[in-house]
Scaffold this motif. Structure first.
Motif, PDB file in Angstrom:
ATOM      1  N   ASN A 358     -25.884 -23.323  14.991  1.00  0.00           N
ATOM      2  CA  ASN A 358     -25.740 -22.300  13.957  1.00  0.00           C
ATOM      3  C   ASN A 358     -24.313 -21.763  13.882  1.00  0.00           C
ATOM      4  O   ASN A 358     -23.784 -21.512  12.788  1.00  0.00           O
ATOM      5  CB  ASN A 358     -26.739 -21.161  14.205  1.00  0.00           C
ATOM      6  N   LEU A 362     -23.349 -23.089  10.116  1.00  0.00           N
ATOM      7  CA  LEU A 362     -23.613 -22.074   9.083  1.00  0.00           C
ATOM      8  C   LEU A 362     -22.356 -21.664   8.313  1.00  0.00           C
ATOM      9  O   LEU A 362     -22.409 -21.520   7.084  1.00  0.00           O
ATOM     10  CB  LEU A 362     -24.305 -20.852   9.700  1.00  0.00           C
ATOM     11  N   PRO A 363     -21.184 -21.475   8.991  1.00  0.00           N
ATOM     12  CA  PRO A 363     -19.966 -21.178   8.210  1.00  0.00           C
ATOM     13  C   PRO A 363     -19.584 -22.313   7.262  1.00  0.00           C
ATOM     14  O   PRO A 363     -19.125 -22.062   6.138  1.00  0.00           O
ATOM     15  CB  PRO A 363     -18.892 -20.985   9.294  1.00  0.00           C
ATOM     16  N   GLN A 366     -21.909 -22.125   4.367  1.00  0.00           N
ATOM     17  CA  GLN A 366     -21.572 -20.972   3.524  1.00  0.00           C
ATOM     18  C   GLN A 366     -20.416 -21.293   2.578  1.00  0.00           C
ATOM     19  O   GLN A 366     -20.406 -20.878   1.420  1.00  0.00           O
ATOM     20  CB  GLN A 366     -21.209 -19.775   4.417  1.00  0.00           C
ATOM     21  N   ASN A 367     -19.455 -22.067   3.084  1.00  0.00           N
ATOM     22  CA  ASN A 367     -18.309 -22.455   2.252  1.00  0.00           C
ATOM     23  C   ASN A 367     -18.629 -23.613   1.316  1.00  0.00           C
ATOM     24  O   ASN A 367     -17.942 -23.800   0.308  1.00  0.00           O
ATOM     25  CB  ASN A 367     -17.120 -22.847   3.142  1.00  0.00           C
ATOM     26  N   PRO A 369     -22.111 -24.566  -0.095  1.00  0.00           N
ATOM     27  CA  PRO A 369     -23.571 -24.434  -0.224  1.00  0.00           C
ATOM     28  C   PRO A 369     -24.166 -25.560  -1.076  1.00  0.00           C
ATOM     29  O   PRO A 369     -23.432 -26.236  -1.822  1.00  0.00           O
ATOM     30  CB  PRO A 369     -23.735 -23.084  -0.930  1.00  0.00           C
ATOM     31  N   LYS A 379     -30.378 -21.041  -0.064  1.00  0.00           N
ATOM     32  CA  LYS A 379     -29.689 -20.361   1.040  1.00  0.00           C
ATOM     33  C   LYS A 379     -30.259 -20.850   2.358  1.00  0.00           C
ATOM     34  O   LYS A 379     -31.432 -20.631   2.667  1.00  0.00           O
ATOM     35  CB  LYS A 379     -29.863 -18.843   0.913  1.00  0.00           C
ATOM     36  N   LYS A 381     -30.534 -20.558   6.228  1.00  0.00           N
ATOM     37  CA  LYS A 381     -30.414 -19.405   7.122  1.00  0.00           C
ATOM     38  C   LYS A 381     -30.375 -19.773   8.611  1.00  0.00           C
ATOM     39  O   LYS A 381     -29.845 -19.026   9.420  1.00  0.00           O
ATOM     40  CB  LYS A 381     -31.602 -18.453   6.887  1.00  0.00           C
ATOM     41  N   CYS A 397     -34.589 -22.879   4.962  1.00  0.00           N
ATOM     42  CA  CYS A 397     -33.982 -22.266   3.767  1.00  0.00           C
ATOM     43  C   CYS A 397     -35.079 -21.739   2.844  1.00  0.00           C
ATOM     44  O   CYS A 397     -36.275 -21.933   3.093  1.00  0.00           O
ATOM     45  CB  CYS A 397     -33.102 -23.283   3.034  1.00  0.00           C
TER      46      CYS A 397
END
Length: 433
Positions: A358, A362-363, A366-367, A369, A379, A381, A397
């Motif tokens: 994670n 996850l970063p 996020q950049n 998606p 999204k 998670k 998600c």
């Protein structure tokens, strides 16, 4: 792994039954006699027991058709190789002379038999099925291959008759299967490794008729090596013994952890080598590609790079596979091949901590998606690695159904980039948060 053969005369629904058991459409289903001219293989499981399932062609005795003669020979071989036999018959026709011929053949082989009376879709058909006691093979099960009724009780009997899996002292060792086309240098490779003529080596393709296990315990390595018979195209498999060879090669791949795919550099990465590669990938095995007879290839500045690029183009999108150029005859880089196989085995067994997954991914997600679908945004998670023998990852998600294959490949590439899964197939699953 145990083998279960599905046999019977033509047009009794064997292929439909086979497809239901392996949970996918693999065998060709058609009303024309003789459509299944080759055996089809699939993996199935019931009550925690896994087994290999073989769908054979319809057995016809005394026919003048050359294809049917070849089918009959394959049916007999499949029966001889199997641990349990499912004999499929058709309630709508009752016992035919050909059913009697199959029953005679089964009695001759003295293997455990389960009778499946197919097309039982009514109470009248169930009463008519009593006739099949006359085959002299014991009790029967009424089934419908189309809707699946009765198959559970049948499989209960099948797994009860399967032999207990033998466990030897070295079952916890890594298992490396040496696979490839005939005469690619598989047996010579093992002989060079262990330093003795453990296997017969000739220039005649198909010398190795069986799969043989050898324990290798030298220079800090400890694993099982399996030399398989060369896998040929089905159209070229003519001798009885080679039918066994193909079956056992498939079994060796299924039961291995890593496949060492040896190819002849002078013949290239042809379609048959690709088929073996995809068989290993389909079974989620680690893969190392060994390009043998590299000493016979005329080389220029970029020969290795061009050869690698050609192979990677053929195995796309699974291109993160180690390729080692060897010469078994000159013993060049054969220990490098084993070192690479051990690294792939470790990568296949790797467990990545959930927190680390994670923190790293996850970063990135996020950049980058997943693309919006019908105005809805996905999204992701949470990520975790599933407790399976090979790397499988679940991404939780809000809208998993909207994540398409290109984005799953993006996630797989990021997993490879950050956690080194070289040579190992990765499965990515989207789950509802």
């Amino acid at each position: 792994m145990s083998i279960v053969a599905v046999v019977g005369r033509p047009n009794v629904g064997k292929s439909t039954f086979f497809n239901r058991l392996i949970k996918r459409r693999e065998a060709i289903v058609d009303a024309v006699s003789g459509v299944t001219r080759d055996r089809h293989y699939g993996k199935s499981d019931w009550n925690g027991k896994e087994f290999t399932l073989i769908d054979t062609g319809g057995y016809v005795k005394g026919s003048d058709d050359i294809f049917e003669h070849e089918i009959d020979k394959q049916v007999e071989l499949a029966i001889d190789e199997s641990d349990v036999i499912i004999f499929v018959v058709d309630v709508s026709t009752g016992i035919t002379p050909m059913d009697d011929e199959v029953a005679k053949l089964l009695r001759k082989h003295n293997k455990p038999v389960c009778i499946a009376v197919n097309k039982v879709d009514s109470n009248k058909a169930r009463q008519d099925a009593v006739e099949f006691y006359n085959l002299g093979l014991g009790d029967y099960h009424c089934i419908s291959a189309i809707n699946g009724s009765g198959t559970g009780e049948l499989l209960d009997e099948v797994v009860e008759k399967l032999p207990e899996t033998s466990v030897d002292d070295f079952d916890d060792l890594p298992k490396f299967a040496v696979v490839g086309r005939p005469n690619a240098g598989k047996s010579s490779f093992i002989n060079a490794l262990i330093g003795e003529e453990r296997y017969i080596v000739t220039d005649v393709a198909g010398t190795t008729r069986d799969s043989i296990d050898t324990r290798y315990n030298r220079f800090g390595f400890d694993f099982k090596l399996v030399d398989t018979a060369g896998i040929r195209r089905k159209a070229k498999v003519k001798e009885d013994l080679e039918f066994y060879s193909v079956m056992r090669s498939v079994r060796a791949i299924e039961n291995s952890d890593v496949c060492l795919l040896i190819l002849d550099a002078t013949r290239g990465f042809d379609s048959q080598v690709q088929n073996i590669f995809w068989l290993a990938e389909k079974n989620r095995k680690g893969v190392v590609i060994l390009v043998n007879k590299w000493d016979l290839v005329e080389k220029e500045t970029n020969t290795i790079k061009e050869f690698k690029d050609f192979i990677k183009e053929k195995i796309s999108p699974f291109t993160d596979v180690p390729i080692v150029f060897i010469s078994v005859l000159n013993k060049q880089r054969i220990f490098k091949a084993i070192e690479t196989a051990v690294e792939v085995y470790k990568a296949r067994s790797k467990r990545v901590k959930t927190r680390e997954l994670n923190d790293v991914l996850l970063p990135i997600i996020q950049n980058n998606p997943p693309p919006a679908f019908k105005g809805k945004y996905v999204k992701i998670k949470f990520i975790t690695q599933l407790p399976t023998p090979q790397p499988q990852f679940a991404f939780f998600c809000n809208l998993p159904q909207y994540v398409k294959d290109p984005y799953k490949r993006f996630l797989e590439n990021k997993l490879r980039e950050h956690f080194d899964f070289n040579g190992v197939p990765i499965s990515v699953y989207m789950r509802k948060k």
